[in-house]
Design a protein around this motif. Sequence first.
Motif, PDB file in Angstrom:
ATOM      1  N   VAL A  52       1.121  -1.326  -0.145  1.00 35.49           N
ATOM      2  CA  VAL A  52      -0.249   0.021  -0.061  1.00 35.49           C
ATOM      3  C   VAL A  52       0.691   1.095  -0.042  1.00 35.49           C
ATOM      4  O   VAL A  52       1.407   1.519   0.582  1.00 35.49           O
ATOM      5  CB  VAL A  52      -1.041  -0.634   1.081  1.00 35.49           C
ATOM      6  N   SER A  53       0.511   2.454  -1.147  1.00 33.12           N
ATOM      7  CA  SER A  53       1.784   3.531  -0.846  1.00 33.12           C
ATOM      8  C   SER A  53       0.886   4.672  -0.207  1.00 33.12           C
ATOM      9  O   SER A  53       1.949   4.758   0.504  1.00 33.12           O
ATOM     10  CB  SER A  53       1.075   3.768  -3.095  1.00 33.12           C
ATOM     11  N   CYS A  54      -0.264   4.739   0.455  1.00 29.71           N
ATOM     12  CA  CYS A  54      -0.335   5.271   1.568  1.00 29.71           C
ATOM     13  C   CYS A  54       0.080   5.452   3.050  1.00 29.71           C
ATOM     14  O   CYS A  54      -0.654   4.162   3.127  1.00 29.71           O
ATOM     15  CB  CYS A  54      -2.114   5.839   1.379  1.00 29.71           C
ATOM     16  N   LYS A  74      -1.420   6.472   5.937  1.00 32.40           N
ATOM     17  CA  LYS A  74      -2.587   7.028   6.356  1.00 32.40           C
ATOM     18  C   LYS A  74      -3.809   5.156   5.948  1.00 32.40           C
ATOM     19  O   LYS A  74      -3.817   4.638   7.100  1.00 32.40           O
ATOM     20  CB  LYS A  74      -2.874   7.820   5.956  1.00 32.40           C
ATOM     21  N   LYS A  75      -3.295   4.705   4.879  1.00 32.92           N
ATOM     22  CA  LYS A  75      -4.328   3.675   4.094  1.00 32.92           C
ATOM     23  C   LYS A  75      -3.763   2.254   5.051  1.00 32.92           C
ATOM     24  O   LYS A  75      -3.731   1.604   5.169  1.00 32.92           O
ATOM     25  CB  LYS A  75      -4.772   3.282   2.389  1.00 32.92           C
ATOM     26  N   ARG A  76      -2.487   2.559   4.564  1.00 32.48           N
ATOM     27  CA  ARG A  76      -1.586   1.748   5.623  1.00 32.48           C
ATOM     28  C   ARG A  76      -1.673   1.511   6.393  1.00 32.48           C
ATOM     29  O   ARG A  76      -1.571   0.065   7.270  1.00 32.48           O
ATOM     30  CB  ARG A  76       0.034   1.861   4.902  1.00 32.48           C
ATOM     31  N   ARG A  77      -2.018   2.094   7.934  1.00 34.13           N
ATOM     32  CA  ARG A  77      -2.240   2.324   9.240  1.00 34.13           C
ATOM     33  C   ARG A  77      -3.219   1.837   9.563  1.00 34.13           C
ATOM     34  O   ARG A  77      -2.946   0.937  10.259  1.00 34.13           O
ATOM     35  CB  ARG A  77      -2.149   3.710   9.562  1.00 34.13           C
ATOM     36  N   ARG A  78      -4.226   1.790   8.239  1.00 35.66           N
ATOM     37  CA  ARG A  78      -5.906   1.692   9.025  1.00 35.66           C
ATOM     38  C   ARG A  78      -5.692   0.022   8.513  1.00 35.66           C
ATOM     39  O   ARG A  78      -6.598  -0.484   8.825  1.00 35.66           O
ATOM     40  CB  ARG A  78      -6.197   2.204   8.275  1.00 35.66           C
ATOM     41  N   ILE A  79      -5.168  -0.288   6.898  1.00 37.11           N
ATOM     42  CA  ILE A  79      -4.940  -0.912   6.646  1.00 37.11           C
ATOM     43  C   ILE A  79      -4.453  -2.714   8.133  1.00 37.11           C
ATOM     44  O   ILE A  79      -4.769  -3.532   7.963  1.00 37.11           O
ATOM     45  CB  ILE A  79      -4.647  -1.741   5.705  1.00 37.11           C
ATOM     46  N   LEU A 110      -7.675   0.090  -0.370  1.00 34.30           N
ATOM     47  CA  LEU A 110      -7.147   0.458  -1.354  1.00 34.30           C
ATOM     48  C   LEU A 110      -6.995   1.002  -2.370  1.00 34.30           C
ATOM     49  O   LEU A 110      -8.117   1.921  -3.065  1.00 34.30           O
ATOM     50  CB  LEU A 110      -6.763  -1.480  -2.205  1.00 34.30           C
ATOM     51  N   TYR A 111      -5.840   1.888  -2.866  1.00 32.63           N
ATOM     52  CA  TYR A 111      -6.015   2.836  -3.941  1.00 32.63           C
ATOM     53  C   TYR A 111      -5.698   1.709  -4.999  1.00 32.63           C
ATOM     54  O   TYR A 111      -4.898   0.882  -4.914  1.00 32.63           O
ATOM     55  CB  TYR A 111      -5.041   3.701  -3.461  1.00 32.63           C
ATOM     56  N   ARG A 112      -5.557   2.954  -6.730  1.00 35.29           N
ATOM     57  CA  ARG A 112      -5.562   2.074  -7.592  1.00 35.29           C
ATOM     58  C   ARG A 112      -3.964   1.436  -7.294  1.00 35.29           C
ATOM     59  O   ARG A 112      -2.977   2.577  -7.245  1.00 35.29           O
ATOM     60  CB  ARG A 112      -5.340   3.247  -8.568  1.00 35.29           C
ATOM     61  N   GLY A 113      -3.165   0.527  -8.344  1.00 38.37           N
ATOM     62  CA  GLY A 113      -1.734   0.295  -7.429  1.00 38.37           C
ATOM     63  C   GLY A 113      -1.529  -0.367  -6.837  1.00 38.37           C
ATOM     64  O   GLY A 113      -0.675  -1.101  -5.893  1.00 38.37           O
ATOM     65  N   ASP A 114      -2.788   0.155  -5.324  1.00 39.89           N
ATOM     66  CA  ASP A 114      -2.114  -1.370  -3.963  1.00 39.89           C
ATOM     67  C   ASP A 114      -3.049  -2.347  -4.241  1.00 39.89           C
ATOM     68  O   ASP A 114      -3.254  -2.393  -4.877  1.00 39.89           O
ATOM     69  CB  ASP A 114      -3.363  -0.292  -3.348  1.00 39.89           C
TER      70      ASP A 114
END
Length: 96
Positions: free
Chosen positions: A14-16, A18-23, A59-63
């Motif tokens: 995961v690139s972001c 903030k999203k990585r922490r939530r995941i 997930l974002y595009r590319g994650d």
Amino acid sequence: MSRSQKLRVLCYDVSCNKKRRRISKALEEVASRVQFSVFEARLSDTVLRRVVKQVEGLLYRGDNLRVYTIGRPGERYCEVYGSGVPIENNTGCWLL
């Protein structure tokens, strides 16, 4: 351990931050972190689907999130070297 539970390996890229922490928080609720972005757990199909649905929404595009299910025959070939967390066994506890 229920017969419906299977050894699962979940890993993400995961690139972001903030999203990585939530995941990672979502995965930590049901699995043991064995590397920075790799988790192991014995999960039923129902619990796995719930977690995957939760993570997919982040997930974002590319994650990506990858889930590997390891059957009983394959578990015999799973080994941990070094100071890693042991693979969950059928007893519901770890002996360290």
